[in-house]
Design a protein around this motif. Structure first.
Motif, PDB file in Angstrom:
ATOM      1  N   ALA A 122       0.097  -1.002   0.154  1.00  0.00           N
ATOM      2  CA  ALA A 122       0.111  -0.227  -0.070  1.00  0.00           C
ATOM      3  C   ALA A 122       0.564   1.115   0.221  1.00  0.00           C
ATOM      4  O   ALA A 122       0.194   2.567  -0.600  1.00  0.00           O
ATOM      5  CB  ALA A 122      -0.947   0.111   1.367  1.00  0.00           C
ATOM      6  N   VAL A 123       2.329   1.827   1.031  1.00  0.00           N
ATOM      7  CA  VAL A 123       2.680   3.142   1.039  1.00  0.00           C
ATOM      8  C   VAL A 123       3.806   2.623  -0.332  1.00  0.00           C
ATOM      9  O   VAL A 123       4.812   3.601  -0.133  1.00  0.00           O
ATOM     10  CB  VAL A 123       3.133   2.675   1.896  1.00  0.00           C
ATOM     11  N   GLY A 124       4.757   1.703  -0.773  1.00  0.00           N
ATOM     12  CA  GLY A 124       5.035   1.419  -2.136  1.00  0.00           C
ATOM     13  C   GLY A 124       6.696   1.575  -1.003  1.00  0.00           C
ATOM     14  O   GLY A 124       7.521   1.695  -1.468  1.00  0.00           O
ATOM     15  N   ALA A 125       6.560   0.984   0.571  1.00  0.00           N
ATOM     16  CA  ALA A 125       7.847   0.493   0.597  1.00  0.00           C
ATOM     17  C   ALA A 125       8.028  -0.197   1.861  1.00  0.00           C
ATOM     18  O   ALA A 125       7.590  -0.872   2.032  1.00  0.00           O
ATOM     19  CB  ALA A 125       7.748   2.198   1.394  1.00  0.00           C
ATOM     20  N   ALA A 126       9.390  -0.501   2.330  1.00  0.00           N
ATOM     21  CA  ALA A 126       9.721  -1.925   3.555  1.00  0.00           C
ATOM     22  C   ALA A 126       9.243  -1.365   3.978  1.00  0.00           C
ATOM     23  O   ALA A 126       9.004   0.131   5.000  1.00  0.00           O
ATOM     24  CB  ALA A 126      11.605  -1.635   3.624  1.00  0.00           C
ATOM     25  N   VAL A 127       8.715  -1.994   5.503  1.00  0.00           N
ATOM     26  CA  VAL A 127       7.989  -1.428   6.603  1.00  0.00           C
ATOM     27  C   VAL A 127       8.086  -2.240   7.781  1.00  0.00           C
ATOM     28  O   VAL A 127       9.150  -3.584   7.877  1.00  0.00           O
ATOM     29  CB  VAL A 127       5.851  -2.035   6.828  1.00  0.00           C
ATOM     30  N   TYR A 128       8.624  -1.894   9.146  1.00  0.00           N
ATOM     31  CA  TYR A 128       8.483  -2.490   9.870  1.00  0.00           C
ATOM     32  C   TYR A 128       7.756  -2.621  11.225  1.00  0.00           C
ATOM     33  O   TYR A 128       7.376  -0.837  11.628  1.00  0.00           O
ATOM     34  CB  TYR A 128      10.087  -1.995  10.651  1.00  0.00           C
ATOM     35  N   ILE A 129       7.727  -3.427  12.388  1.00  0.00           N
ATOM     36  CA  ILE A 129       7.272  -3.383  13.754  1.00  0.00           C
ATOM     37  C   ILE A 129       8.186  -3.087  14.495  1.00  0.00           C
ATOM     38  O   ILE A 129       8.994  -4.529  14.195  1.00  0.00           O
ATOM     39  CB  ILE A 129       6.409  -4.435  13.902  1.00  0.00           C
ATOM     40  N   SER A 130       8.637  -2.356  15.612  1.00  0.00           N
ATOM     41  CA  SER A 130       9.612  -2.501  16.269  1.00  0.00           C
ATOM     42  C   SER A 130       8.604  -1.937  18.103  1.00  0.00           C
ATOM     43  O   SER A 130       8.730  -1.742  18.115  1.00  0.00           O
ATOM     44  CB  SER A 130       9.935  -1.330  16.573  1.00  0.00           C
ATOM     45  N   SER A 131       9.728  -2.833  19.032  1.00  0.00           N
ATOM     46  CA  SER A 131       8.980  -2.571  20.097  1.00  0.00           C
ATOM     47  C   SER A 131      10.580  -2.193  21.004  1.00  0.00           C
ATOM     48  O   SER A 131      11.575  -1.939  21.229  1.00  0.00           O
ATOM     49  CB  SER A 131       8.322  -3.700  21.243  1.00  0.00           C
ATOM     50  N   TYR A 132       9.920  -1.319  22.334  1.00  0.00           N
ATOM     51  CA  TYR A 132      10.918  -0.715  22.743  1.00  0.00           C
ATOM     52  C   TYR A 132      10.474  -2.039  24.199  1.00  0.00           C
ATOM     53  O   TYR A 132       9.273  -1.593  25.201  1.00  0.00           O
ATOM     54  CB  TYR A 132      10.288   0.321  24.357  1.00  0.00           C
ATOM     55  N   VAL A 133      11.484  -2.399  24.668  1.00  0.00           N
ATOM     56  CA  VAL A 133      11.339  -3.910  26.321  1.00  0.00           C
ATOM     57  C   VAL A 133      12.746  -4.091  26.131  1.00  0.00           C
ATOM     58  O   VAL A 133      14.057  -4.100  25.887  1.00  0.00           O
ATOM     59  CB  VAL A 133      11.504  -5.587  25.032  1.00  0.00           C
ATOM     60  N   ASP A 134      12.444  -4.028  28.245  1.00  0.00           N
ATOM     61  CA  ASP A 134      13.369  -4.215  29.522  1.00  0.00           C
ATOM     62  C   ASP A 134      14.411  -3.121  28.785  1.00  0.00           C
ATOM     63  O   ASP A 134      15.763  -3.342  28.597  1.00  0.00           O
ATOM     64  CB  ASP A 134      13.957  -5.250  28.878  1.00  0.00           C
ATOM     65  N   GLY A 135      14.302  -1.781  28.078  1.00  0.00           N
ATOM     66  CA  GLY A 135      15.137  -0.029  27.908  1.00  0.00           C
ATOM     67  C   GLY A 135      15.834  -0.895  26.509  1.00  0.00           C
ATOM     68  O   GLY A 135      16.845  -0.155  26.447  1.00  0.00           O
ATOM     69  N   GLU A 136      15.666  -1.288  25.992  1.00  0.00           N
ATOM     70  CA  GLU A 136      16.376  -2.010  24.567  1.00  0.00           C
ATOM     71  C   GLU A 136      15.581  -1.653  23.102  1.00  0.00           C
ATOM     72  O   GLU A 136      14.237  -2.299  23.561  1.00  0.00           O
ATOM     73  CB  GLU A 136      17.167  -2.762  24.817  1.00  0.00           C
ATOM     74  N   ILE A 137      15.482  -1.150  22.438  1.00  0.00           N
ATOM     75  CA  ILE A 137      14.810  -1.144  21.188  1.00  0.00           C
ATOM     76  C   ILE A 137      15.037  -2.905  20.013  1.00  0.00           C
ATOM     77  O   ILE A 137      15.927  -3.342  19.620  1.00  0.00           O
ATOM     78  CB  ILE A 137      15.002   0.204  19.888  1.00  0.00           C
ATOM     79  N   SER A 138      14.269  -3.445  19.794  1.00  0.00           N
ATOM     80  CA  SER A 138      14.505  -4.429  18.939  1.00  0.00           C
ATOM     81  C   SER A 138      13.020  -4.480  17.848  1.00  0.00           C
ATOM     82  O   SER A 138      11.580  -3.875  17.980  1.00  0.00           O
ATOM     83  CB  SER A 138      13.413  -5.540  19.883  1.00  0.00           C
ATOM     84  N   VAL A 139      13.069  -4.576  16.743  1.00  0.00           N
ATOM     85  CA  VAL A 139      12.544  -4.772  15.270  1.00  0.00           C
ATOM     86  C   VAL A 139      12.355  -6.229  15.468  1.00  0.00           C
ATOM     87  O   VAL A 139      12.945  -6.991  15.106  1.00  0.00           O
ATOM     88  CB  VAL A 139      13.642  -4.492  14.076  1.00  0.00           C
ATOM     89  N   THR A 140      10.744  -6.610  15.497  1.00  0.00           N
ATOM     90  CA  THR A 140      10.287  -7.697  15.674  1.00  0.00           C
ATOM     91  C   THR A 140       9.816  -8.424  14.476  1.00  0.00           C
ATOM     92  O   THR A 140      10.104  -9.508  14.574  1.00  0.00           O
ATOM     93  CB  THR A 140       8.523  -7.081  16.773  1.00  0.00           C
ATOM     94  N   GLN A 141       9.280  -6.923  13.383  1.00  0.00           N
ATOM     95  CA  GLN A 141       9.049  -8.285  12.206  1.00  0.00           C
ATOM     96  C   GLN A 141       9.142  -6.967  11.103  1.00  0.00           C
ATOM     97  O   GLN A 141       8.880  -5.373  11.211  1.00  0.00           O
ATOM     98  CB  GLN A 141       7.336  -8.479  11.828  1.00  0.00           C
ATOM     99  N   TYR A 142       9.842  -7.523  10.235  1.00  0.00           N
ATOM    100  CA  TYR A 142       9.144  -6.474   8.603  1.00  0.00           C
ATOM    101  C   TYR A 142       9.170  -7.222   7.459  1.00  0.00           C
ATOM    102  O   TYR A 142       8.477  -8.484   7.583  1.00  0.00           O
ATOM    103  CB  TYR A 142      10.905  -6.038   8.570  1.00  0.00           C
ATOM    104  N   ALA A 143       8.528  -6.188   6.339  1.00  0.00           N
ATOM    105  CA  ALA A 143       8.256  -6.601   4.230  1.00  0.00           C
ATOM    106  C   ALA A 143       8.864  -6.290   4.194  1.00  0.00           C
ATOM    107  O   ALA A 143       8.648  -4.815   4.014  1.00  0.00           O
ATOM    108  CB  ALA A 143       6.684  -6.389   5.096  1.00  0.00           C
ATOM    109  N   ASP A 144       9.937  -6.287   3.371  1.00  0.00           N
ATOM    110  CA  ASP A 144      10.426  -6.447   2.133  1.00  0.00           C
ATOM    111  C   ASP A 144      10.204  -6.533   1.199  1.00  0.00           C
ATOM    112  O   ASP A 144       9.076  -8.303   1.306  1.00  0.00           O
ATOM    113  CB  ASP A 144      11.392  -5.467   2.230  1.00  0.00           C
ATOM    114  N   SER A 145      11.168  -6.254  -0.307  1.00  0.00           N
ATOM    115  CA  SER A 145      10.816  -7.007  -1.305  1.00  0.00           C
ATOM    116  C   SER A 145      11.642  -6.485  -2.113  1.00  0.00           C
ATOM    117  O   SER A 145      12.890  -5.595  -1.336  1.00  0.00           O
ATOM    118  CB  SER A 145       9.405  -6.678  -2.012  1.00  0.00           C
ATOM    119  N   PRO A 146      12.614  -7.603  -2.944  1.00  0.00           N
ATOM    120  CA  PRO A 146      13.149  -7.111  -4.166  1.00  0.00           C
ATOM    121  C   PRO A 146      13.456  -5.855  -4.352  1.00  0.00           C
ATOM    122  O   PRO A 146      14.480  -5.046  -4.500  1.00  0.00           O
ATOM    123  CB  PRO A 146      13.716  -8.453  -5.020  1.00  0.00           C
ATOM    124  N   ALA A 147      12.677  -5.501  -4.589  1.00  0.00           N
ATOM    125  CA  ALA A 147      12.064  -3.721  -5.667  1.00  0.00           C
ATOM    126  C   ALA A 147      12.053  -2.561  -4.650  1.00  0.00           C
ATOM    127  O   ALA A 147      12.283  -2.193  -4.071  1.00  0.00           O
ATOM    128  CB  ALA A 147      10.856  -4.078  -5.929  1.00  0.00           C
TER     129      ALA A 147
END
Length: 268
Positions: A102-127
């Motif tokens: 929909a946005v035409g870009a790689a997208v990410y879910i991130s969270s702040y757990v126990d004082g640290e940043i974590s990228v938990t999931q993402y969606a990208d493609s070759p393009a």
């Protein structure tokens, strides 16, 4: 660490309204009509139509032959005791894949757990490739849209604690390395406006992030684009923000009991 209190944004309101719809549908196993949903939830019919469209697309409700709505497969999987965590990951991944397109870009879910940043999931493609993590995101909150979005959701003490534990290294000529300047900008950041990274983390890449705070946990949705497409960044970020409700809904549902009778849903 405490979260900073902010007024709910539009995606949060949409997720809360969607929970009200699901509560009504779940407590009527024989099905409920659109008119019945409007009557029981008090949601404006036009808004209800849009919510039902989203809930059907995401698999939370299904429309049966007589036009009534019943709970769908996605909701059944998310509220099942067995393979609950995997069901949540699968649901979020499907949502991220749709957001990427929909946005035409790689997208990410991130969270702040126990004082640290974590990228938990993402969606990208070759393009639409994801950002090359040349510096650990956990050490680059000051330079990334993800990090700054998560920090805006902390209170002042939480932000200072994080910056005290992670040196603000200069990653590009645009990186902010003054904690006073960064804290001032974080404090002034409106909760409804996407946080941007304009080549602060990596030369050649621009990013944006929007908050998806669920309960007591800080989280965000983010996207990245090559700098050649920087003219698309703000519009893509606005689309991401408007489309955040399904992600919030999945995260809100994850703590619900497997048996709905006697345990109604509660938004927020």
């Amino acid at each position: 660490m405490a979260l900073k209190h902010e007024p709910p944004t539009t995606p949060h309101h949409s997720a809360q309204d969607a929970l009200r719809v699901l509560e009504t549908v779940a407590h009527r196993p024989g099905g409920v009509t659109g008119a019945g949903l409007a009557r029981h939830t008090g949601i404006d019919p036009e808004r209800l139509t849009a919510l039902l469209r989203m809930l059907r697309r995401e698999g939370y409700v299904e429309q049966i032959a007589d036009g009534s709505y019943v709970t769908g497969e996605t909701l059944a999987r998310l509220t099942s005791v067995r393979q609950h965590e995997q069901a949540l990951r699968d649901t979020l991944q499907q949502t991220l894949d749709r957001l990427r397109d929909a946005v035409g870009a790689a997208v990410y879910i991130s969270s702040y757990v126990d004082g640290e940043i974590s990228v938990t999931q993402y969606a990208d493609s070759p393009a639409l490739p994801r950002v090359h993590e040349w510096v650990d995101f956990r050490s680059a909150a000051h330079a990334t849209a993800i990090g700054k979005s998560l920090l805006t959701q902390l209170d002042h003490a939480g932000r200072r604690d994080h910056l005290a534990r992670h040196r603000m290294a200069r990653l590009t000529s645009r990186t902010i390395t003054s904690d006073r300047l960064l804290l001032s900008r974080l404090e002034a950041q409106p909760p409804t406006v996407p946080v941007l990274d304009l080549q602060e983390y990596a030369v050649g890449t621009v990013c944006a992030a929007v908050p998806i705070t669920a309960g007591s946990s800080a989280g965000c949705l983010a996207l990245s684009l090559p700098v050649e497409q920087a003219h698309r960044l703000r519009r893509a970020a606005e689309t991401l923000n408007r489309s955040a409700a399904p992600v919030l809904l999945s995260l809100a549902i994850q703590g619900l009991p497997s048996r709905w009778s006697g345990a109604p849903l509660r938004a927020g």
